[in-house]
Design a protein around this motif. Structure first.
Motif: not given
Length: 93
Positions: A13-14, A20-21, A28-33
């Motif tokens: 996510p980093a 990302w502009h 924040t951004l959380e990805l579904d593992p």
């Protein structure tokens, strides 16, 4: 586009936030593992060449979990500033 897909596939996510502009970037951004991204097909591109300041990519990305499989189709807009491409936004088909 391909590097962002790879970041989704690797769970980074980093990197996604970095590319990302700032005008549209979430805090924040959380990805579904549980969601695994397995394939990327580029359907079309507009502009985005070496002398362009913007570009558009239409793609289909394949994902799966233990219980489901599916695709995401999106047309994504990018801009180049200071020699770097940034994702601005996208329209899901």
């Amino acid at each position: 586009m391909r590097s962002r897909f790879s970041a989704f596939a690797l769970g980074l996510p980093a990197y996604l936030l970095e590319t990302w502009h700032p005008s549209t970037r979430p805090a924040t951004l959380e990805l579904d593992p549980a969601q695994r991204w397995t394939r990327l097909d580029i359907l079309s591109t507009r502009a985005g060449g070496p002398f362009d300041a913007s570009g558009t990519v239409a793609f289909r990305a394949w994902w799966r979990t233990d219980d489901e499989r599916g695709t995401l189709e999106e047309t994504s807009d990018f801009v180049r500033e200071h020699g770097r491409w940034s994702y601005v936004d996208g329209t899901v088909a």
